[in-house]
Scaffold this active site. Structure first.
Site, PDB file in Angstrom:
ATOM      1  N   LYS A 191      26.992  19.650 -29.061  1.00 18.23           N
ATOM      2  CA  LYS A 191      27.539  18.539 -28.267  1.00 18.23           C
ATOM      3  C   LYS A 191      26.665  17.295 -28.425  1.00 18.23           C
ATOM      4  O   LYS A 191      27.162  16.186 -28.584  1.00 18.23           O
ATOM      5  CB  LYS A 191      27.630  18.942 -26.788  1.00 18.23           C
ATOM      6  CG  LYS A 191      28.751  19.942 -26.515  1.00 18.23           C
ATOM      7  CD  LYS A 191      28.683  20.536 -25.111  1.00 18.23           C
ATOM      8  CE  LYS A 191      29.714  21.650 -24.957  1.00 18.23           C
ATOM      9  NZ  LYS A 191      29.624  22.387 -23.698  1.00 18.23           N
ATOM     10  N   GLN A 213      25.824  22.685 -18.471  1.00 13.92           N
ATOM     11  CA  GLN A 213      26.255  23.794 -19.329  1.00 13.92           C
ATOM     12  C   GLN A 213      26.284  25.104 -18.533  1.00 13.92           C
ATOM     13  O   GLN A 213      25.319  25.433 -17.844  1.00 13.92           O
ATOM     14  CB  GLN A 213      25.282  23.914 -20.525  1.00 13.92           C
ATOM     15  CG  GLN A 213      25.672  24.958 -21.530  1.00 13.92           C
ATOM     16  CD  GLN A 213      26.985  24.638 -22.263  1.00 13.92           C
ATOM     17  OE1 GLN A 213      27.231  23.496 -22.634  1.00 13.92           O
ATOM     18  NE2 GLN A 213      27.825  25.632 -22.442  1.00 13.92           N
ATOM     19  N   ASP A 247      33.828  17.320 -17.693  1.00 16.20           N
ATOM     20  CA  ASP A 247      34.317  18.684 -17.887  1.00 16.20           C
ATOM     21  C   ASP A 247      35.618  18.913 -17.115  1.00 16.20           C
ATOM     22  O   ASP A 247      36.289  19.922 -17.315  1.00 16.20           O
ATOM     23  CB  ASP A 247      33.266  19.701 -17.391  1.00 16.20           C
ATOM     24  CG  ASP A 247      32.489  20.314 -18.548  1.00 16.20           C
ATOM     25  OD1 ASP A 247      32.989  20.262 -19.684  1.00 16.20           O
ATOM     26  OD2 ASP A 247      31.396  20.852 -18.297  1.00 16.20           O
TER      27      ASP A 247
END
Ligand code: NAP
Length: 311
Positions: A54, A98, A124
């Protein structure tokens, strides 16, 4: 005829190329690039790889991307403090924590952390405000994997409106949001899970079958209507030879990869499904690359909206 391969890698490249000029335009207007803050707790090897990918994709696309690392022993309070710092930061438009978090943080830690992220920086799409907006089909930040699946279907000219769609898996990050996105595009959607009786029979009714369960090669040919489009979200790493032999034919690419590396990735869909499906996403190289591309798209969108600019 073997299934058409839906090439997520090349579609992800397209998306990343498309957002490049918009990233440059944002930076020109704002005097800074769009910024993504990633938080990684502990040293889970798979998370390390995801985060590294990422960060490098964001850097390549002209974003500012920073990593905040916390020890596996960090407390939930420390993690929430890090999120608060990113919430207040002018340089960060998107925040990603994460998952999974270390077990010692407690059972509801993930939910508490996602709830703490400012909804307008929630790239997200896990915050309940953004999920609620998705349920009501309002413009919002939507989780990257399901929105990537929609891009993949639309750019591959797979008809969604009027299709019978079956989603196997009901997680908050894939199953539920992809079911809603398909529904909003006028598919007739059925959601299945571990307690669904007659799953193969229900799945075999689908024109579009999305599988996100985390069970290697679970969906076999008898789950698939001939000609159906099959989206395999699962990513499972196999290290056991007997399991590999059950799934991959001798001489196949999967077997060769295993012999070379001692492990091989397989989705939730058995490779033989390619013999009956009309179109199929590979693993790797299907849904995975789109997840990162959509994360970048979400971060750009958050930046533009926070700056009150037209996109
Ligand atoms: P999850 O949170 O573990 O949810 C799994 C879902 O599958 C649950 O709803 C569960 O049902 C259902 N399920 C499990 N076993 C089943 C069975 N035998 N029959 C029917 N349903 C079953 O998983 P997730 O986070 O959605 O991830 C699913 C897979 O996608 C994993 O392999 C993950 O690594 C992968 N993934 C890939 C990406 C990507 O970018 N490519 C992104 C996210 C996830 P219950 O609710 O009844 O327990």
């Amino acid at each position: 005829m073997p299934a058409r391969v839906l090439d997520g890698t090349s579609i992800a490249h397209q998306i990343r190329a498309e957002i490049g000029p918009a990233v440059a335009a944002f930076a020109g207007r704002s005097g800074r690039p769009p910024g993504l803050g990633i938080v990684l707790v502990g040293d889970n090897p798979a998370s390390e790889i995801y985060v590294r990918n990422k960060l490098s994709a964001a850097g390549d696309a002209g974003f500012r991307a920073d990593l905040s690392r916390l020890q596996a022993t960090a407390s939930l309070a420390e993690l929430l403090e890090t999120v608060e710092r990113l919430n207040r930061s002018e340089a960060h438009d998107g925040i990603l924590v994460q998952s999974p978090l270390p077990d010692q943080m407690g059972r509801d830690a993930e939910r508490r952390v996602f709830d703490a992220i400012r909804p307008d920086k929630d790239v997200d799409g896990f915050h309940p405000i953004n999920v609620g907006r998705l349920v009501q089909n309002r413009a919002t930040l939507v989780a990257a994997t399901p929105s990537g699946i929609i891009e993949l279907l639309e750019r591959s000219n797979v008809a969604i409106a009027g299709a019978r769609a079956v989603v196997v898996g009901r997680s908050d990050i894939v199953g539920k949001p992809i079911a809603l996105l398909l529904l909003h595009r006028n598919a007739t959607v059925t959601v299945c899970h571990s307690r669904t009786p007659d799953l193969p029979c229900i799945a075999a009714d689908a024109d579009v079958l999305v599988v996100a369960i985390g069970r290697p090669a679970f969906v076999t040919k008898d789950f698939v209507k001939p000609g159906a489009t099959v989206i395999d979200v699962g990513v499972n790493r196999l290290v056991d030879l007997a399991q590999v032999e059950r799934i991959f034919a001798p001489g196949s690419k999967g077997r060769q990869n295993f012999e070379r590396r001692g492990s091989v990735l397989v989705g939730d869909v058995h490779p033989d499904v390619a013999e009956v499906a009309g179109a199929l996403t590979p693993v790797p190289g299907g849904v995975g690359p789109l997840t990162i591309a959509m994360l970048l798209k979400n971060t750009l969108r958050a930046a533009v909206e926070r700056a009150g600019q037209a996109g």
